[in-house]
Design a protein around this motif. Sequence first.
Motif, PDB file in Angstrom:
ATOM      1  N   GLY A   1       7.279  -0.653   5.952  1.00  0.00           N
ATOM      2  CA  GLY A   1       6.088  -0.141   6.617  1.00  0.00           C
ATOM      3  C   GLY A   1       6.383   0.476   7.965  1.00  0.00           C
ATOM      4  N   GLN A   2       7.328  -0.106   8.713  1.00  0.00           N
ATOM      5  CA  GLN A   2       7.694   0.471  10.005  1.00  0.00           C
ATOM      6  C   GLN A   2       8.316   1.848   9.834  1.00  0.00           C
ATOM      7  N   GLU A   3       9.186   1.977   8.844  1.00  0.00           N
ATOM      8  CA  GLU A   3       9.789   3.279   8.560  1.00  0.00           C
ATOM      9  C   GLU A   3       8.729   4.278   8.107  1.00  0.00           C
ATOM     10  N   LEU A   4       7.784   3.839   7.300  1.00  0.00           N
ATOM     11  CA  LEU A   4       6.716   4.713   6.825  1.00  0.00           C
ATOM     12  C   LEU A   4       5.871   5.227   7.976  1.00  0.00           C
ATOM     13  N   LYS A   5       5.507   4.347   8.883  1.00  0.00           N
ATOM     14  CA  LYS A   5       4.676   4.765  10.023  1.00  0.00           C
ATOM     15  C   LYS A   5       5.427   5.729  10.930  1.00  0.00           C
ATOM     16  N   GLY A   6       6.710   5.454  11.173  1.00  0.00           N
ATOM     17  CA  GLY A   6       7.487   6.337  12.032  1.00  0.00           C
ATOM     18  C   GLY A   6       7.601   7.742  11.460  1.00  0.00           C
ATOM     19  N   ARG A   7       7.889   7.839  10.167  1.00  0.00           N
ATOM     20  CA  ARG A   7       8.007   9.159   9.548  1.00  0.00           C
ATOM     21  C   ARG A   7       6.658   9.864   9.487  1.00  0.00           C
ATOM     22  N   PHE A   8       5.601   9.098   9.251  1.00  0.00           N
ATOM     23  CA  PHE A   8       4.270   9.704   9.194  1.00  0.00           C
ATOM     24  C   PHE A   8       3.861  10.229  10.566  1.00  0.00           C
ATOM     25  N   ASP A   9       4.154   9.477  11.611  1.00  0.00           N
ATOM     26  CA  ASP A   9       3.800   9.926  12.954  1.00  0.00           C
ATOM     27  C   ASP A   9       4.563  11.181  13.358  1.00  0.00           C
ATOM     28  N   MET A  10       5.761  11.384  12.799  1.00  0.00           N
ATOM     29  CA  MET A  10       6.557  12.573  13.108  1.00  0.00           C
ATOM     30  C   MET A  10       6.307  13.711  12.116  1.00  0.00           C
ATOM     31  N   PHE A  11       5.283  13.539  11.252  1.00  0.00           N
ATOM     32  CA  PHE A  11       4.891  14.555  10.275  1.00  0.00           C
ATOM     33  C   PHE A  11       6.036  14.906   9.319  1.00  0.00           C
ATOM     34  N   GLN A  12       6.893  13.961   9.038  1.00  0.00           N
ATOM     35  CA  GLN A  12       7.994  14.169   8.103  1.00  0.00           C
ATOM     36  C   GLN A  12       7.539  13.691   6.717  1.00  0.00           C
ATOM     37  N   TYR A  13       6.716  14.495   6.081  1.00  0.00           N
ATOM     38  CA  TYR A  13       6.056  14.069   4.856  1.00  0.00           C
ATOM     39  C   TYR A  13       7.012  14.006   3.665  1.00  0.00           C
ATOM     40  N   GLY A  14       8.128  14.730   3.716  1.00  0.00           N
ATOM     41  CA  GLY A  14       9.125  14.583   2.673  1.00  0.00           C
ATOM     42  C   GLY A  14       9.720  13.193   2.660  1.00  0.00           C
ATOM     43  N   HIS A  15       9.960  12.630   3.854  1.00  0.00           N
ATOM     44  CA  HIS A  15      10.426  11.252   3.947  1.00  0.00           C
ATOM     45  C   HIS A  15       9.348  10.273   3.469  1.00  0.00           C
ATOM     46  N   VAL A  16       8.084  10.590   3.799  1.00  0.00           N
ATOM     47  CA  VAL A  16       6.977   9.735   3.348  1.00  0.00           C
ATOM     48  C   VAL A  16       6.920   9.696   1.824  1.00  0.00           C
ATOM     49  N   ALA A  17       7.132  10.848   1.184  1.00  0.00           N
ATOM     50  CA  ALA A  17       7.114  10.882  -0.276  1.00  0.00           C
ATOM     51  C   ALA A  17       8.221  10.007  -0.859  1.00  0.00           C
ATOM     52  N   THR A  18       9.401  10.036  -0.246  1.00  0.00           N
ATOM     53  CA  THR A  18      10.503   9.192  -0.726  1.00  0.00           C
ATOM     54  C   THR A  18      10.139   7.716  -0.609  1.00  0.00           C
ATOM     55  N   ILE A  19       9.524   7.333   0.497  1.00  0.00           N
ATOM     56  CA  ILE A  19       9.144   5.930   0.703  1.00  0.00           C
ATOM     57  C   ILE A  19       8.096   5.508  -0.322  1.00  0.00           C
ATOM     58  N   LEU A  20       7.096   6.347  -0.556  1.00  0.00           N
ATOM     59  CA  LEU A  20       6.051   6.001  -1.522  1.00  0.00           C
ATOM     60  C   LEU A  20       6.615   5.868  -2.929  1.00  0.00           C
ATOM     61  N   LEU A  21       7.545   6.734  -3.300  1.00  0.00           N
ATOM     62  CA  LEU A  21       8.188   6.614  -4.610  1.00  0.00           C
ATOM     63  C   LEU A  21       8.983   5.311  -4.716  1.00  0.00           C
ATOM     64  N   ALA A  22       9.661   4.942  -3.637  1.00  0.00           N
ATOM     65  CA  ALA A  22      10.422   3.687  -3.638  1.00  0.00           C
ATOM     66  C   ALA A  22       9.498   2.482  -3.785  1.00  0.00           C
ATOM     67  N   ILE A  23       8.344   2.509  -3.124  1.00  0.00           N
ATOM     68  CA  ILE A  23       7.385   1.412  -3.242  1.00  0.00           C
ATOM     69  C   ILE A  23       6.865   1.317  -4.673  1.00  0.00           C
ATOM     70  N   PHE A  24       6.563   2.472  -5.274  1.00  0.00           N
ATOM     71  CA  PHE A  24       6.080   2.477  -6.659  1.00  0.00           C
ATOM     72  C   PHE A  24       7.124   1.895  -7.613  1.00  0.00           C
ATOM     73  N   ILE A  25       8.372   2.305  -7.450  1.00  0.00           N
ATOM     74  CA  ILE A  25       9.433   1.804  -8.330  1.00  0.00           C
ATOM     75  C   ILE A  25       9.601   0.304  -8.159  1.00  0.00           C
ATOM     76  N   ALA A  26       9.548  -0.181  -6.909  1.00  0.00           N
ATOM     77  CA  ALA A  26       9.709  -1.617  -6.660  1.00  0.00           C
ATOM     78  C   ALA A  26       8.574  -2.417  -7.293  1.00  0.00           C
ATOM     79  N   VAL A  27       7.336  -1.944  -7.143  1.00  0.00           N
ATOM     80  CA  VAL A  27       6.192  -2.649  -7.727  1.00  0.00           C
ATOM     81  C   VAL A  27       6.265  -2.635  -9.251  1.00  0.00           C
ATOM     82  N   PHE A  28       6.670  -1.504  -9.819  1.00  0.00           N
ATOM     83  CA  PHE A  28       6.783  -1.398 -11.279  1.00  0.00           C
ATOM     84  C   PHE A  28       7.850  -2.350 -11.823  1.00  0.00           C
TER      85      PHE A  28
END
Length: 343
Positions: free
Chosen positions: A302-329
């Motif tokens: 979550g800390q990494e997600l917030k940092g990338r989101f605050d810097m408008f690095q949405y490509g990094h945000v997409a990678t984090i969201l995909l990783a969360i989805f894979i982990a939950v699955f």
Amino acid sequence: MNINIKPIPVPAAGTALHWQLDAPYTARHVLITLTLLAVILFTGHRTEMDKMAVMSAQAVGNLVGVVDDSQVVRGLSRVGQSMWPPVMGEKEEIARLPNLDKNNLPWFSYIEVQERTEQRLNPQTLQMEKETERLEYLVQPVGYLWTVFIKMIETFEIAIWGTLLSIVVSAPLAYYAARNYSPNGTTYTLARGTISLLRSAPELIVALFLVLAYGFGPIAGVLALGLHAAGFLGKFYAEDIENADKKPQEALEAIGAGKLKTLWYGVIPQVMPQYIAYSMYILDRNLRMATVIGLVGAGGIGQELKGRFDMFQYGHVATILLAIFIAVFLLDQFSARLRAKLI
């Protein structure tokens, strides 16, 4: 003793029987239904459900070519374009890495040299001159994937320890919160009140206070998840104890078994499958919530997600969201197989 026997009237031959059923609803039912409908419409307008329906219909119309424009489609398209493609690698200027050993680079990494030409003012001639600068970059093709993987491991550890803490806290609370095992009404009320208190405080708010107490890091995350989940598990465990089949318990009590032995041998075998299911659900929930409480500094991805989101690095945000989805699955698949073996 006088017994009065009243003959049952029998309809004459050829006489049709007339059955009369009560109406399935009355005026009271209609009034209650209309009242509930009015409340739903009123609250729906306050929460903009009517606006949501209109905008969603416009989005569907835009997708099928009936409506020219849709705010929803425009917004989702803009988000999708900014988040694609997901970022896998990292590229950092070597001048910012003072401790880098060029002869011992990280795995799969290499050095890339780029030349940058800029127009600069010559202070002596007062003329604009071209200057070429040679820059070296450390390129790690899967560097960001590795960073996200390490953060997800930390998030998973927070979820596991939060689940273990919730089980440890909820087990004694469930015993005293079960009406048929609690020693008296006072302990029952205190246990139920504690369970309600733990369950009523959202993890994010608890994490905010715990970050102030323990500082930034996973400690606040583990405690926030564990205490909140203990409220749910305590309620579920206690209700299963109360609803367990009474016959095995009565048999054990008949041969002189105490409350603890009756609970252990007469109740736990019955409720253990449900307990495993509840605990696995809490682990799954904690994994998802660990990403949320990380937004307030409680560790994890979550800390990494917030940092990338605050810097408008949405490509990094997409990678984090995909990783969360894979982990939950993957966790869902593991818990399903575990339940199939243990239940």
